[in-house]
Design an enzyme around this catalytic site. Structure first.
Site, short mmCIF file in Angstrom:
data_model
loop_
_atom_site.label_atom_id
_atom_site.label_comp_id
_atom_site.label_asym_id
_atom_site.label_seq_id
_atom_site.Cartn_x
_atom_site.Cartn_y
_atom_site.Cartn_z
NE ARG A 155 -3.52 -2.34 2.49
CZ ARG A 155 -4.83 -2.37 2.71
NH1 ARG A 155 -5.48 -1.27 2.95
NH2 ARG A 155 -5.47 -3.52 2.69
CB SER B 92 -20.60 -11.97 13.27
OG SER B 92 -19.87 -10.97 12.63
CE LYS C 204 -15.16 -16.68 15.89
NZ LYS C 204 -13.92 -16.07 15.75
CB SER D 34 -18.00 0.25 2.62
OG SER D 34 -16.86 -0.51 2.93
CG HIS E 277 -19.77 2.58 4.58
ND1 HIS E 277 -18.80 3.38 4.02
CD2 HIS E 277 -19.13 1.69 5.37
CE1 HIS E 277 -17.60 2.96 4.43
NE2 HIS E 277 -17.78 1.95 5.26
CB THR F 13 -18.50 6.75 11.21
OG1 THR F 13 -17.27 7.45 11.40
CG2 THR F 13 -19.01 7.05 9.80
CE LYS G 44 -16.22 5.01 7.20
NZ LYS G 44 -14.82 5.05 6.82
CB THR H 88 -9.27 6.13 25.00
OG1 THR H 88 -8.53 6.81 24.00
CG2 THR H 88 -10.74 6.12 24.62
CB THR I 125 -9.66 -4.01 1.59
OG1 THR I 125 -8.48 -3.55 2.26
CG2 THR I 125 -10.81 -3.10 1.92
C1 LIG Z 1 -18.44 -0.79 8.06
C2 LIG Z 1 -17.48 0.06 8.83
N1 LIG Z 1 -17.63 0.15 10.17
C3 LIG Z 1 -16.80 0.91 10.90
C4 LIG Z 1 -15.78 1.63 10.31
C5 LIG Z 1 -14.89 2.48 11.17
O1 LIG Z 1 -15.27 3.82 11.06
P1 LIG Z 1 -14.31 4.96 11.62
O2 LIG Z 1 -13.54 5.45 10.43
O3 LIG Z 1 -15.20 5.99 12.23
O4 LIG Z 1 -13.42 4.31 12.62
C6 LIG Z 1 -15.60 1.58 8.94
C7 LIG Z 1 -14.50 2.36 8.31
O5 LIG Z 1 -14.22 2.35 7.17
C8 LIG Z 1 -16.46 0.76 8.17
O6 LIG Z 1 -16.30 0.66 6.85
#
Ligand SMILES: Cc1ncc(COP(=O)(O)O)c(C=O)c1O
Length: 411
Positions: free
Chosen positions: A25, A141, A160, A193, A221, A249, A252, A281, A367
Protein backbone atom coordinates in the site's frame (compact mmCIF):
# COMPACT_ATOMS: atom_id res chain seq x y z
CA UNK A 1 22.52 -13.99 13.17
CA UNK A 2 21.60 -12.06 16.30
CA UNK A 3 18.01 -11.93 17.43
CA UNK A 4 17.83 -8.27 16.42
CA UNK A 5 18.97 -9.10 12.88
CA UNK A 6 16.48 -11.94 12.71
CA UNK A 7 13.66 -9.57 13.69
CA UNK A 8 14.71 -7.07 11.03
CA UNK A 9 14.82 -9.79 8.36
CA UNK A 10 11.37 -11.04 9.35
CA UNK A 11 9.90 -7.56 9.11
CA UNK A 12 11.52 -6.96 5.73
CA UNK A 13 10.29 -10.31 4.41
CA UNK A 14 6.74 -9.40 5.37
CA UNK A 15 7.01 -6.16 3.41
CA UNK A 16 8.66 -7.86 0.42
CA UNK A 17 5.79 -10.33 0.27
CA UNK A 18 3.35 -7.46 -0.23
CA UNK A 19 5.50 -6.01 -3.02
CA UNK A 20 5.68 -9.41 -4.75
CA UNK A 21 1.90 -9.81 -4.61
CA UNK A 22 1.41 -6.28 -5.98
CA UNK A 23 -0.55 -5.25 -2.90
CA UNK A 24 1.95 -3.08 -1.08
CA UNK A 25 0.00 0.00 0.00
CA UNK A 26 1.29 3.40 -1.00
CA UNK A 27 -0.18 6.41 0.79
CA UNK A 28 -0.31 9.51 -1.31
CA UNK A 29 0.23 12.86 0.31
CA UNK A 30 -2.81 15.07 -0.17
CA UNK A 31 -3.54 18.64 0.81
CA UNK A 32 -7.23 19.35 0.96
CA UNK A 33 -8.12 22.98 0.34
CA UNK A 34 -10.72 24.58 2.54
CA UNK A 35 -13.94 25.18 0.62
CA UNK A 36 -12.60 23.55 -2.53
CA UNK A 37 -13.48 19.86 -2.08
CA UNK A 38 -13.24 17.56 -4.08
CA UNK A 39 -10.28 19.47 -5.53
CA UNK A 40 -7.02 18.91 -3.68
CA UNK A 41 -3.29 19.10 -4.20
CA UNK A 42 -1.07 16.04 -4.45
CA UNK A 43 2.41 16.59 -3.04
CA UNK A 44 4.49 14.25 -5.14
CA UNK A 45 7.51 12.42 -3.73
CA UNK A 46 9.79 14.57 -5.99
CA UNK A 47 8.54 17.72 -4.27
CA UNK A 48 6.33 18.97 -7.11
CA UNK A 49 2.59 19.55 -6.73
CA UNK A 50 -0.33 18.49 -8.89
CA UNK A 51 -3.98 19.53 -8.81
CA UNK A 52 -6.21 16.50 -8.40
CA UNK A 53 -9.86 15.59 -7.94
CA UNK A 54 -10.58 13.18 -5.09
CA UNK A 55 -12.91 10.38 -6.23
CA UNK A 56 -12.43 7.87 -3.43
CA UNK A 57 -13.04 9.86 -0.26
CA UNK A 58 -15.51 8.87 2.42
CA UNK A 59 -16.42 12.51 3.05
CA UNK A 60 -19.42 11.37 1.04
CA UNK A 61 -21.40 14.60 1.17
CA UNK A 62 -18.59 17.16 1.32
CA UNK A 63 -19.58 18.06 4.90
CA UNK A 64 -15.91 18.25 5.92
CA UNK A 65 -15.86 21.65 4.21
CA UNK A 66 -19.36 22.83 5.05
CA UNK A 67 -19.48 26.38 6.52
CA UNK A 68 -21.90 25.30 9.27
CA UNK A 69 -19.46 22.63 10.44
CA UNK A 70 -16.40 24.87 10.21
CA UNK A 71 -18.15 27.68 12.09
CA UNK A 72 -19.12 25.35 14.92
CA UNK A 73 -15.57 24.04 15.16
CA UNK A 74 -14.04 27.54 15.16
CA UNK A 75 -16.47 28.68 17.81
CA UNK A 76 -15.71 25.73 20.11
CA UNK A 77 -11.98 26.06 19.52
CA UNK A 78 -12.06 29.74 20.47
CA UNK A 79 -14.25 29.02 23.47
CA UNK A 80 -12.45 26.00 24.92
CA UNK A 81 -9.05 25.42 23.35
CA UNK A 82 -7.65 22.33 21.67
CA UNK A 83 -8.00 19.03 23.51
CA UNK A 84 -10.63 17.71 25.91
CA UNK A 85 -8.00 17.16 28.58
CA UNK A 86 -9.02 13.75 29.75
CA UNK A 87 -11.08 10.61 29.51
CA UNK A 88 -14.83 11.05 29.70
CA UNK A 89 -14.67 9.99 33.36
CA UNK A 90 -11.79 12.24 34.35
CA UNK A 91 -12.52 15.80 33.19
CA UNK A 92 -13.14 14.94 29.51
CA UNK A 93 -16.95 15.29 29.42
CA UNK A 94 -18.00 18.70 28.17
CA UNK A 95 -21.20 20.34 27.12
CA UNK A 96 -20.13 19.64 23.50
CA UNK A 97 -19.97 15.87 24.09
CA UNK A 98 -23.37 15.92 25.81
CA UNK A 99 -24.93 17.95 23.01
CA UNK A 100 -23.53 15.60 20.39
CA UNK A 101 -24.93 12.57 22.19
CA UNK A 102 -28.35 14.23 22.50
CA UNK A 103 -28.28 15.06 18.77
CA UNK A 104 -27.47 11.42 17.94
CA UNK A 105 -30.08 9.94 20.28
CA UNK A 106 -32.65 12.19 18.61
CA UNK A 107 -31.38 11.23 15.14
CA UNK A 108 -31.93 7.53 15.78
CA UNK A 109 -34.98 8.01 18.01
CA UNK A 110 -33.28 6.13 20.83
CA UNK A 111 -33.17 6.98 24.53
CA UNK A 112 -29.42 7.58 24.47
CA UNK A 113 -26.20 7.63 22.48
CA UNK A 114 -22.58 7.14 23.44
CA UNK A 115 -19.72 8.78 21.53
CA UNK A 116 -16.36 7.07 20.98
CA UNK A 117 -13.19 8.29 19.26
CA UNK A 118 -14.12 6.36 16.10
CA UNK A 119 -16.71 3.92 14.82
CA UNK A 120 -13.97 1.30 14.76
CA UNK A 121 -13.58 1.72 18.52
CA UNK A 122 -17.35 1.91 19.02
CA UNK A 123 -17.80 -1.47 17.29
CA UNK A 124 -14.82 -3.11 18.92
CA UNK A 125 -15.55 -1.78 22.40
CA UNK A 126 -19.27 -2.54 22.35
CA UNK A 127 -19.11 -6.01 20.83
CA UNK A 128 -16.23 -7.07 23.04
CA UNK A 129 -18.07 -5.86 26.15
CA UNK A 130 -21.53 -7.31 25.56
CA UNK A 131 -20.71 -10.84 26.80
CA UNK A 132 -19.64 -9.31 30.12
CA UNK A 133 -23.16 -7.92 30.43
CA UNK A 134 -24.94 -10.96 29.02
CA UNK A 135 -23.11 -14.10 30.16
CA UNK A 136 -23.38 -16.93 27.64
CA UNK A 137 -24.13 -14.49 24.79
CA UNK A 138 -23.85 -15.96 21.28
CA UNK A 139 -23.05 -13.43 18.55
CA UNK A 140 -24.17 -14.19 14.98
CA UNK A 141 -22.00 -12.15 12.65
CA UNK A 142 -22.22 -11.64 8.87
CA UNK A 143 -19.06 -13.02 7.23
CA UNK A 144 -18.40 -9.69 5.50
CA UNK A 145 -18.71 -7.53 8.59
CA UNK A 146 -16.09 -4.82 8.98
CA UNK A 147 -12.77 -5.60 10.67
CA UNK A 148 -13.82 -3.61 13.75
CA UNK A 149 -16.82 -5.88 14.35
CA UNK A 150 -14.79 -9.01 13.65
CA UNK A 151 -12.17 -7.83 16.13
CA UNK A 152 -14.76 -7.02 18.82
CA UNK A 153 -16.46 -10.40 18.43
CA UNK A 154 -13.14 -12.27 18.31
CA UNK A 155 -11.78 -10.66 21.45
CA UNK A 156 -14.84 -11.00 23.62
CA UNK A 157 -14.22 -14.60 24.54
CA UNK A 158 -17.88 -15.48 23.98
CA UNK A 159 -19.45 -17.82 21.45
CA UNK A 160 -19.74 -16.71 17.84
CA UNK A 161 -21.38 -18.00 14.69
CA UNK A 162 -20.52 -16.61 11.27
CA UNK A 163 -23.33 -16.60 8.72
CA UNK A 164 -22.81 -16.42 4.96
CA UNK A 165 -23.07 -12.88 3.65
CA UNK A 166 -26.67 -11.66 3.70
CA UNK A 167 -27.88 -15.28 3.84
CA UNK A 168 -30.88 -15.21 6.18
CA UNK A 169 -31.59 -18.91 5.66
CA UNK A 170 -28.11 -19.74 6.91
CA UNK A 171 -28.61 -17.36 9.82
CA UNK A 172 -31.89 -19.09 10.65
CA UNK A 173 -30.18 -22.52 10.64
CA UNK A 174 -27.52 -21.27 13.03
CA UNK A 175 -30.05 -19.65 15.37
CA UNK A 176 -32.23 -22.75 15.36
CA UNK A 177 -29.27 -25.00 16.20
CA UNK A 178 -28.50 -23.18 19.46
CA UNK A 179 -30.06 -23.42 22.89
CA UNK A 180 -33.33 -21.42 22.73
CA UNK A 181 -32.59 -19.97 26.16
CA UNK A 182 -29.09 -18.70 25.35
CA UNK A 183 -28.84 -14.91 24.96
CA UNK A 184 -28.27 -14.01 21.30
CA UNK A 185 -27.24 -11.00 19.23
CA UNK A 186 -27.14 -10.59 15.43
CA UNK A 187 -24.46 -8.20 14.15
CA UNK A 188 -24.55 -6.91 10.58
CA UNK A 189 -24.23 -3.82 8.37
CA UNK A 190 -26.82 -1.81 6.49
CA UNK A 191 -24.46 -1.07 3.57
CA UNK A 192 -21.35 -3.11 2.87
CA UNK A 193 -18.90 -0.54 1.67
CA UNK A 194 -16.84 -2.48 -0.83
CA UNK A 195 -19.72 -3.76 -3.01
CA UNK A 196 -22.24 -1.13 -1.91
CA UNK A 197 -24.88 -3.80 -1.24
CA UNK A 198 -27.57 -3.56 1.44
CA UNK A 199 -28.06 -5.86 4.43
CA UNK A 200 -31.52 -7.54 4.67
CA UNK A 201 -32.56 -5.48 7.71
CA UNK A 202 -36.22 -6.45 7.86
CA UNK A 203 -35.60 -10.19 7.42
CA UNK A 204 -32.93 -10.08 10.13
CA UNK A 205 -35.25 -8.21 12.51
CA UNK A 206 -37.94 -10.85 11.84
CA UNK A 207 -35.49 -13.61 12.73
CA UNK A 208 -34.40 -11.69 15.82
CA UNK A 209 -38.05 -11.53 16.95
CA UNK A 210 -38.56 -15.21 16.24
CA UNK A 211 -35.44 -16.30 18.14
CA UNK A 212 -35.54 -13.61 20.79
CA UNK A 213 -32.20 -12.10 19.75
CA UNK A 214 -30.86 -8.57 20.03
CA UNK A 215 -29.92 -6.73 16.81
CA UNK A 216 -26.73 -4.72 16.26
CA UNK A 217 -26.43 -2.76 13.02
CA UNK A 218 -23.43 -0.87 11.64
CA UNK A 219 -24.81 2.07 9.61
CA UNK A 220 -21.37 3.63 9.10
CA UNK A 221 -21.77 3.88 5.30
CA UNK A 222 -25.37 5.06 5.52
CA UNK A 223 -25.72 7.68 8.26
CA UNK A 224 -26.17 11.19 6.91
CA UNK A 225 -27.09 9.78 3.49
CA UNK A 226 -30.21 7.63 3.80
CA UNK A 227 -33.56 8.25 5.47
CA UNK A 228 -35.50 11.52 5.62
CA UNK A 229 -33.29 12.83 8.45
CA UNK A 230 -30.11 11.00 7.47
CA UNK A 231 -30.38 8.36 10.19
CA UNK A 232 -29.55 5.58 7.74
CA UNK A 233 -31.13 2.77 5.77
CA UNK A 234 -33.11 1.55 8.79
CA UNK A 235 -34.76 4.96 8.98
CA UNK A 236 -35.45 4.95 5.23
CA UNK A 237 -37.12 1.54 5.57
CA UNK A 238 -39.07 2.39 8.74
CA UNK A 239 -37.14 -0.21 10.77
CA UNK A 240 -35.11 1.90 13.19
CA UNK A 241 -37.33 1.00 16.16
CA UNK A 242 -36.65 -2.71 15.63
CA UNK A 243 -32.88 -2.35 16.06
CA UNK A 244 -31.45 -2.54 19.55
CA UNK A 245 -28.04 -1.00 18.95
CA UNK A 246 -27.16 1.27 16.03
CA UNK A 247 -23.52 2.06 15.28
CA UNK A 248 -22.47 5.03 13.17
CA UNK A 249 -19.50 7.20 12.29
CA UNK A 250 -19.03 10.96 12.40
CA UNK A 251 -16.05 10.71 10.04
CA UNK A 252 -17.64 9.82 6.70
CA UNK A 253 -20.86 11.53 5.56
CA UNK A 254 -20.70 13.83 8.59
CA UNK A 255 -17.21 14.85 7.51
CA UNK A 256 -15.52 15.12 10.93
CA UNK A 257 -14.28 12.37 13.28
CA UNK A 258 -15.62 10.02 15.92
CA UNK A 259 -18.09 7.16 16.21
CA UNK A 260 -21.03 6.18 18.37
CA UNK A 261 -23.72 3.76 19.35
CA UNK A 262 -27.36 4.71 19.88
CA UNK A 263 -29.48 2.41 22.05
CA UNK A 264 -31.57 2.28 25.21
CA UNK A 265 -30.42 4.43 28.13
CA UNK A 266 -29.58 1.31 30.13
CA UNK A 267 -27.53 -0.24 27.32
CA UNK A 268 -25.51 2.96 26.79
CA UNK A 269 -25.02 3.28 30.52
CA UNK A 270 -23.73 -0.29 30.77
CA UNK A 271 -21.30 0.09 27.83
CA UNK A 272 -20.18 3.44 29.28
CA UNK A 273 -19.46 1.70 32.56
CA UNK A 274 -17.82 -1.53 31.35
CA UNK A 275 -16.12 -0.96 27.94
CA UNK A 276 -12.36 -0.35 28.26
CA UNK A 277 -12.36 1.21 24.75
CA UNK A 278 -14.69 3.90 26.08
CA UNK A 279 -13.31 4.29 29.59
CA UNK A 280 -9.55 4.33 29.18
CA UNK A 281 -9.01 6.81 26.37
CA UNK A 282 -9.12 10.58 26.03
CA UNK A 283 -12.43 11.88 24.70
CA UNK A 284 -12.78 13.73 21.39
CA UNK A 285 -11.63 17.36 21.33
CA UNK A 286 -14.63 19.64 22.04
CA UNK A 287 -14.19 21.37 18.66
CA UNK A 288 -14.54 17.99 16.92
CA UNK A 289 -17.65 17.15 18.93
CA UNK A 290 -19.10 20.59 18.09
CA UNK A 291 -18.39 20.16 14.36
CA UNK A 292 -19.89 16.68 14.33
CA UNK A 293 -23.03 17.84 16.16
CA UNK A 294 -23.46 20.71 13.70
CA UNK A 295 -23.11 18.31 10.78
CA UNK A 296 -25.63 15.82 12.19
CA UNK A 297 -28.07 18.66 12.91
CA UNK A 298 -27.62 20.15 9.44
CA UNK A 299 -28.14 16.86 7.62
CA UNK A 300 -31.40 16.23 9.44
CA UNK A 301 -32.94 18.68 6.98
CA UNK A 302 -30.62 18.95 3.95
CA UNK A 303 -32.40 16.43 1.73
CA UNK A 304 -31.21 18.23 -1.43
CA UNK A 305 -27.62 17.21 -0.64
CA UNK A 306 -28.66 13.56 -0.28
CA UNK A 307 -30.68 13.67 -3.52
CA UNK A 308 -27.78 15.18 -5.45
CA UNK A 309 -25.38 12.51 -4.20
CA UNK A 310 -27.73 9.75 -5.33
CA UNK A 311 -28.22 11.44 -8.70
CA UNK A 312 -24.48 11.74 -9.30
CA UNK A 313 -23.93 8.09 -8.33
CA UNK A 314 -26.71 7.03 -10.71
CA UNK A 315 -25.29 9.05 -13.60
CA UNK A 316 -21.76 7.73 -13.08
CA UNK A 317 -22.96 4.12 -12.92
CA UNK A 318 -25.12 4.55 -16.01
CA UNK A 319 -22.26 6.03 -18.02
CA UNK A 320 -19.67 3.45 -16.95
CA UNK A 321 -22.14 0.65 -17.62
CA UNK A 322 -22.89 2.18 -21.00
CA UNK A 323 -19.19 1.74 -21.91
CA UNK A 324 -19.27 -1.91 -20.81
CA UNK A 325 -17.14 -1.44 -17.72
CA UNK A 326 -17.71 -4.13 -15.07
CA UNK A 327 -19.33 -2.17 -12.28
CA UNK A 328 -21.27 -3.48 -9.31
CA UNK A 329 -24.62 -1.76 -8.90
CA UNK A 330 -26.78 -2.42 -5.88
CA UNK A 331 -28.46 0.97 -6.00
CA UNK A 332 -26.32 2.62 -3.32
CA UNK A 333 -24.01 5.63 -3.57
CA UNK A 334 -20.87 3.47 -3.95
CA UNK A 335 -19.54 2.76 -7.45
CA UNK A 336 -17.04 -0.15 -7.57
CA UNK A 337 -15.37 -0.97 -10.90
CA UNK A 338 -13.91 -4.47 -10.81
CA UNK A 339 -10.42 -4.80 -12.28
CA UNK A 340 -9.77 -8.30 -10.90
CA UNK A 341 -6.00 -8.11 -10.61
CA UNK A 342 -3.88 -6.20 -8.07
CA UNK A 343 -1.18 -5.16 -10.54
CA UNK A 344 -3.60 -3.81 -13.16
CA UNK A 345 -5.61 -2.15 -10.43
CA UNK A 346 -2.58 -0.27 -9.13
CA UNK A 347 -1.48 0.61 -12.69
CA UNK A 348 -4.88 2.06 -13.53
CA UNK A 349 -4.93 4.04 -10.33
CA UNK A 350 -1.39 5.37 -10.98
CA UNK A 351 -2.25 6.41 -14.54
CA UNK A 352 -5.48 8.09 -13.51
CA UNK A 353 -3.54 10.13 -11.00
CA UNK A 354 -0.48 10.97 -13.11
CA UNK A 355 -2.15 11.52 -16.46
CA UNK A 356 -5.60 12.80 -15.52
CA UNK A 357 -5.33 14.19 -11.98
CA UNK A 358 -7.99 11.72 -10.84
CA UNK A 359 -7.36 10.21 -7.45
CA UNK A 360 -8.89 6.81 -6.75
CA UNK A 361 -7.05 4.40 -4.50
CA UNK A 362 -6.76 0.75 -5.65
CA UNK A 363 -8.60 -1.63 -3.31
CA UNK A 364 -6.82 -4.94 -2.94
CA UNK A 365 -6.81 -8.05 -0.75
CA UNK A 366 -7.42 -8.35 2.23
CA UNK A 367 -9.92 -5.46 2.03
CA UNK A 368 -11.64 -7.37 -0.81
CA UNK A 369 -11.25 -11.02 -1.91
CA UNK A 370 -8.41 -11.80 -4.33
CA UNK A 371 -9.56 -11.61 -7.95
CA UNK A 372 -12.03 -8.82 -7.16
CA UNK A 373 -9.49 -5.98 -6.87
CA UNK A 374 -11.23 -2.78 -7.76
CA UNK A 375 -11.40 0.96 -8.09
CA UNK A 376 -14.09 2.27 -5.77
CA UNK A 377 -15.56 5.64 -6.73
CA UNK A 378 -17.59 7.74 -4.32
CA UNK A 379 -19.32 10.53 -6.24
CA UNK A 380 -20.55 13.29 -3.96
CA UNK A 381 -23.01 16.16 -4.37
CA UNK A 382 -20.04 18.49 -4.94
CA UNK A 383 -18.54 16.56 -7.88
CA UNK A 384 -19.61 18.81 -10.76
CA UNK A 385 -20.83 17.39 -14.12
CA UNK A 386 -17.56 18.36 -15.90
CA UNK A 387 -15.56 16.35 -13.31
CA UNK A 388 -17.82 13.41 -13.99
CA UNK A 389 -17.24 13.84 -17.75
CA UNK A 390 -13.49 13.89 -17.21
CA UNK A 391 -13.61 10.73 -15.11
CA UNK A 392 -15.73 8.83 -17.63
CA UNK A 393 -13.46 9.83 -20.55
CA UNK A 394 -10.32 8.88 -18.59
CA UNK A 395 -11.70 5.47 -17.64
CA UNK A 396 -12.76 4.81 -21.23
CA UNK A 397 -9.34 5.62 -22.62
CA UNK A 398 -7.37 3.72 -19.96
CA UNK A 399 -9.58 0.65 -20.22
CA UNK A 400 -8.75 0.52 -23.94
CA UNK A 401 -5.08 1.39 -23.36
CA UNK A 402 -4.70 -1.51 -20.89
CA UNK A 403 -6.77 -3.82 -23.16
CA UNK A 404 -9.07 -4.71 -20.28
CA UNK A 405 -12.22 -6.67 -20.98
CA UNK A 406 -15.45 -4.76 -21.25
CA UNK A 407 -18.03 -6.83 -19.47
CA UNK A 408 -21.74 -7.00 -18.94
CA UNK A 409 -23.15 -5.96 -15.59
CA UNK A 410 -21.96 -8.04 -12.66
CA UNK A 411 -25.03 -7.43 -10.53
C1 LIG B 1 -18.44 -0.79 8.06
C2 LIG B 1 -17.48 0.06 8.83
N1 LIG B 1 -17.63 0.15 10.17
C3 LIG B 1 -16.80 0.91 10.90
C4 LIG B 1 -15.78 1.63 10.31
C5 LIG B 1 -14.89 2.48 11.17
O1 LIG B 1 -15.27 3.82 11.06
P1 LIG B 1 -14.31 4.96 11.62
O2 LIG B 1 -13.54 5.45 10.43
O3 LIG B 1 -15.20 5.99 12.23
O4 LIG B 1 -13.42 4.31 12.62
C6 LIG B 1 -15.60 1.58 8.94
C7 LIG B 1 -14.50 2.36 8.31
O5 LIG B 1 -14.22 2.35 7.17
C8 LIG B 1 -16.46 0.76 8.17
O6 LIG B 1 -16.30 0.66 6.85
Amino acid sequence: MTNKTRYAVAVETAIDKLHEEGRYRTFIDIEREQGNFPHAVWRKPDGTRKDITVWCGNDYLGMGQHPVVLAAMHEALEATGAGSGGTRNISGTTVYHKRLEAELADLHQKEAALVFTSAYIANDATLSTLPKLLPGLIIYSDELNHASMIEGVRRNGGAKRIFRHNDVEHLRELLAADDPDAPKLIAFESIYSMDGDFGPIEAICDLADEFDALTYIDEVHAVGMYGPRGAGVAERDGLMGRLDIINGTLAKAYGVMGGYIAASAKMCDAIRSYAPGFIFTTSLPPAVAAGAAASVRHLKTDQARRDKQQLHAKILKMRLKGMGLPIIDHGSHIVPVIVGDPVHCKQLSDMLLEDFGIYVQPINFPTVPRGTERLRFTPSPVHEPEMLDGLVRAMDSLWSHCALIRAELTA
